[in-house]
Scaffold this active site. Structure first.
Site, short mmCIF file in Angstrom:
data_model
loop_
_atom_site.label_atom_id
_atom_site.label_comp_id
_atom_site.label_asym_id
_atom_site.label_seq_id
_atom_site.Cartn_x
_atom_site.Cartn_y
_atom_site.Cartn_z
N HIS A 1 -23.63 -33.64 7.27
CA HIS A 1 -22.94 -33.12 6.09
C HIS A 1 -21.95 -32.01 6.48
O HIS A 1 -21.69 -31.10 5.70
CB HIS A 1 -23.94 -32.59 5.05
CG HIS A 1 -25.07 -33.52 4.78
ND1 HIS A 1 -24.92 -34.65 3.99
CD2 HIS A 1 -26.36 -33.54 5.21
CE1 HIS A 1 -26.07 -35.30 3.94
NE2 HIS A 1 -26.95 -34.65 4.67
N SER B 1 4.01 -32.93 18.43
CA SER B 1 4.70 -32.47 17.23
C SER B 1 6.19 -32.30 17.50
O SER B 1 6.59 -31.87 18.58
CB SER B 1 4.10 -31.13 16.77
OG SER B 1 4.90 -30.57 15.74
N SER B 2 7.01 -32.63 16.50
CA SER B 2 8.45 -32.49 16.65
C SER B 2 8.90 -31.04 16.52
O SER B 2 10.04 -30.70 16.86
CB SER B 2 9.18 -33.36 15.61
OG SER B 2 8.85 -32.92 14.31
N SER C 1 -3.22 -72.61 0.84
CA SER C 1 -2.07 -72.85 1.71
C SER C 1 -1.25 -71.59 1.91
O SER C 1 -0.92 -71.19 3.03
CB SER C 1 -1.19 -73.96 1.12
OG SER C 1 -0.06 -74.18 1.92
#
Length: 469
Positions: A178, A302-303, A347
């Protein structure tokens, strides 16, 4: 602004045929539209050969070895020219299976050109409804995709995970139930749980049945008996289907019932869901610092934040597993239903099988690459263990319970006493040892519990990894 739809070569609408083509290209040999036509050609060729070998139609000669080889070469040599020719024929027939029949009849004129042999062409598609050819074709295609592409990739991923579990079997880990600190385990045991679950699903998929039928327009062999009443058509059908490497379904409507597909897709979807669980757990371990993502694998991260290496492999896998399962779920639910003898929902639905497998395969590829980019950080795991000595309340109260059951005095209400010490507060080693030494335990038990640390309280976790295949 020009239309991108008019550019050549055509631009892919979906990511599987565009951005992610490399990861899923092997499925094209099995689950693409050209693969379907090649499989139909294969089934039609083998049905013609089977009819002549069995002498099902009196007076029709057996094909020679060279003629059989030439017919089978039409299948093995199926390529760009044949795809284009069949597409052109279908534009005229407006029927895909009929286009295959005409394609083969034209080829047969070159293989058995004599006037006396021209009647052989009438045994192509003999007594077949389109679904006789289609159900066998799809069974062969899906079987090939599973056994030659999906299972090897999935098995390699699970083997990679099992190896990680073995390598990390002794590394102690603070468990969380939890989201809260709980009884310690080892990283290897936690990964082994996931590998064990995935192995079990692989075994189910490895044992899958691929069913097929060939019994005519309503599953009664009506045309077969009308044409040749003396032949044992059930035996001919059974030997033909089994000769293709499939399991014969003796009792169908016009369509094969597709139950085997629903069973298979449910198993693969379940594998996907367990794999999704693996991705979210590993993602959480990365966020806790228990795994470091190896730099230098061509990932920018990350950019905007140079320090970051995002867990994108696992996140991409999650997304693709969700797309795959949405498709597998609707395939499994829809394919088992048909109005009376048949409707055409199957189909259209079956043309999405390749997409469902494709997104699963892409997820497997991402997950495998994600695992390859991980290094365990035992120091981070050790720090969390050392910050949570309260988890030793469990073994202490359990030992007290055992002693109380044996009649040792002073062991009353162990749970309540440990709850008072540990709940809602952090304690360290000194507080815990002081508490243990004040309980009046037998000396051997006192020393054992006083020496215990969160890192050593892992039970049988390392040896449980041995339950993996």
């Amino acid at each position: 602004m020009g239309s991108l739809a008019d550019l050549t070569p055509p631009i892919a609408l979906g990511a599987l045929d565009g951005r992610y083509r490399g990861a899923v290209a092997d499925l094209v040999d099995h689950l693409s539209e050209p693969a379907l036509n090649r499989a139909r050609t294969h089934v039609e060729v083998e049905w013609l050969i089977h009819l002549t070998d069995e002498q099902a139609v009196p007076g029709v000669r057996r094909l020679t070895g060279d003629e059989k080889a030439a017919l089978r070469a039409v299948v093995t040599g199926f390529g760009a020219d044949e795809i284009a020719e069949m597409a052109a024929t279908e534009r005229v027939t407006q029927h895909d299976v009929k286009a295959v029949e005409y394609f083969l009849k034209e080829r047969l004129t070159h293989i058995a050109p004599a006037e006396a042999d021209r009647g052989l062409a009438e045994l192509i598609h003999f007594c077949c409804t389109s679904e006789d050819i289609n159900n066998l074709s799809y069974a062969l295609m899906v079987k090939g995709a599973v056994q030659e592409v999906w299972l090897p990739r999935a098995s390699a991923l699970v083997e990679k995970l099992a190896t990680m579990a073995s390598d990390l079997r002794e590394v102690p880990l603070l468990a969380h139930t939890h989201g809260q600190p709980a009884t310690p385990t080892t990283m290897g045991k936690e990964l082994a749980v996931l590998a064990f679950r995935l192995q079990r699903q692989l075994r189910r998929i490895e044992e899958a049945d691929f069913l097929g039928k060939l019994n005519g327009a309503t599953g009664t062999y009506g045309a077969h008996l009308a044409a040749v009443p003396g032949a044992d058509w059930q035996a001919i059908s059974e030997s033909f289907v089994e000769g293709l490497g499939l399991t014969w379904n003796p009792l169908t409507t016009q369509i094969e019932s597709h139950d085997w597909q629903a069973e298979l897709y449910a198993d693969i979807a379940r594998f996907n869901r367990v794999l999704h669980n693996m991705c979210t757990d590993v993602w959480a371990y990365i966020s806790m610092g228990y795994f470091a993502q190896v730099r230098g694998q061509g990932t920018v991260g990350s950019s905007t934040m140079p320090h970051k290496v995002n867990p994108i492999r696992f996140e991409n896998a999650e997304a693709n597993l969700e797309v795959s399962n949405a498709l597998f779920d609707v395939l499994a639910a829809t394919l088992v239903q048909s109005r009376l003898q048949r409707d055409l929902t199957d189909s259209s639905m079956q043309r999405n099988i390749g997409v469902a497998f494709g997104h699963s395969l892409l997820a497997i590829d991402n997950a495998a690459r994600g695992l390859d980019g991980l290094d365990a950080v035992p120091e981070a795991m050790a720090r969390d263990l050392d910050a949570n000595w309260e988890v030793l309340g469990e073994p202490i109260q359990s030992a007290m319970r055992a002693l109380g059951a044996q009649g040792v005095p002073g062991m009353e209400e162990p749970y309540e006493r440990l709850k008072e010490l540990t709940r809602g507060r952090r304690i360290g080693q000194a507080e815990l040892v002081e508490f243990v030494r004040g309980l009046g335990l037998p000396s051997d038990v006192e020393e054992r519990l006083a020496a215990m640390t969160p890192a050593t309280y892992v039970g049988l976790a390392p040896s449980l990894v041995d339950h993996l295949d």
